[in-house]
Design a protein around this motif. Sequence first.
Motif, short mmCIF file in Angstrom:
data_model
loop_
_atom_site.label_atom_id
_atom_site.label_comp_id
_atom_site.label_asym_id
_atom_site.label_seq_id
_atom_site.Cartn_x
_atom_site.Cartn_y
_atom_site.Cartn_z
N LEU A 167 0.83 -1.20 0.00
CA LEU A 167 0.00 0.00 0.00
C LEU A 167 0.86 1.25 0.00
O LEU A 167 0.64 2.18 -0.79
CB LEU A 167 -0.92 -0.01 1.22
N PHE A 168 1.86 1.30 0.89
CA PHE A 168 2.73 2.47 0.96
C PHE A 168 3.50 2.67 -0.34
O PHE A 168 3.65 3.80 -0.82
CB PHE A 168 3.71 2.33 2.13
N ALA A 169 4.01 1.57 -0.91
CA ALA A 169 4.75 1.66 -2.16
C ALA A 169 3.86 2.14 -3.29
O ALA A 169 4.28 2.96 -4.14
CB ALA A 169 5.36 0.30 -2.51
N SER A 170 2.63 1.66 -3.32
CA SER A 170 1.69 2.06 -4.38
C SER A 170 1.34 3.54 -4.28
O SER A 170 1.28 4.25 -5.28
CB SER A 170 0.42 1.21 -4.31
N LEU A 171 1.11 4.01 -3.05
CA LEU A 171 0.79 5.42 -2.85
C LEU A 171 1.98 6.31 -3.21
O LEU A 171 1.82 7.37 -3.82
CB LEU A 171 0.38 5.66 -1.40
N ALA A 172 3.18 5.87 -2.82
CA ALA A 172 4.38 6.64 -3.17
C ALA A 172 4.57 6.69 -4.68
O ALA A 172 4.87 7.75 -5.25
CB ALA A 172 5.60 6.02 -2.51
N LEU A 173 4.37 5.55 -5.35
CA LEU A 173 4.51 5.50 -6.80
C LEU A 173 3.49 6.42 -7.47
O LEU A 173 3.83 7.15 -8.41
CB LEU A 173 4.35 4.07 -7.30
N GLN A 174 2.26 6.36 -7.01
CA GLN A 174 1.22 7.21 -7.60
C GLN A 174 1.55 8.68 -7.46
O GLN A 174 1.37 9.47 -8.39
CB GLN A 174 -0.12 6.91 -6.93
N THR A 175 2.07 9.07 -6.28
CA THR A 175 2.45 10.46 -6.06
C THR A 175 3.59 10.87 -6.98
O THR A 175 3.57 11.96 -7.57
CB THR A 175 2.86 10.67 -4.59
N LEU A 176 4.59 10.01 -7.12
CA LEU A 176 5.72 10.31 -7.98
C LEU A 176 5.29 10.42 -9.44
O LEU A 176 5.71 11.35 -10.15
CB LEU A 176 6.79 9.21 -7.83
N VAL A 177 4.47 9.49 -9.88
CA VAL A 177 4.05 9.50 -11.29
C VAL A 177 3.17 10.71 -11.58
O VAL A 177 3.26 11.32 -12.65
CB VAL A 177 3.32 8.19 -11.64
#
Length: 220
Positions: A167-177
């Motif tokens: 979940l944390f990795a997905s949220l971080a990726l979404q923010t970066l993208v």
Amino acid sequence: MDATTAPPASRGSSTRNELKRAARRLFAERGIAAVGMREVVEVAGQRNAAAVHYHFGSKDDLLRELLIDGADLIDAERRALFDELELRGEPTLSQVVRAMVLPNVAFHGPTGEHETYFRFIVNVQNERRALFRDTVPEHSDGFRRFVAHVHRLLAPVPAATINQRILFASLALQTLVAAREASIDRTESGDHHFWSRPDALSGMLDAVEAILLGSGASAR
């Protein structure tokens, strides 16, 4: 035919595509609630005030179609990458992360999905979480394969901990993208001084992998 019902052949029409491009950009830049359907019609350069209702039905129907358009594009590329990896054996965590991340930064679509899609889905998640949750999972087989590989690779870390890291990795990726998308969208050339560099992509991959691994963890 009811005036609010789209004809079956209209899905790929130029009018429909212009409405989708305009709507997704407005939703991405201003949020969901702040955008009315009449404004979408005006920005798309259409004269018929009921064009959105004619082609899509309700605002929620339009949101669902925009969500599915981008999700299907990304998922198709993810599935292809996982197919290739799995033919060669059990992929490593770095390979799994790459298959997860690359489709987010390399996809294109017929209505400019790459220009605004991630800012759009951030706003849908913030304002219409239930609609997002009910729409996207059915179009996320590639993400489910990512999750399964991460659980395999991080065992015997407890499943609840792995899910939290995903979940944390997905949220971080979404923010970066989304940040990458916004920066590139502001350029005329599509080439950004930071986000277009290879080391920016490498940094995104490293960040996602580091969140999944956690402190002191290792993967097979």
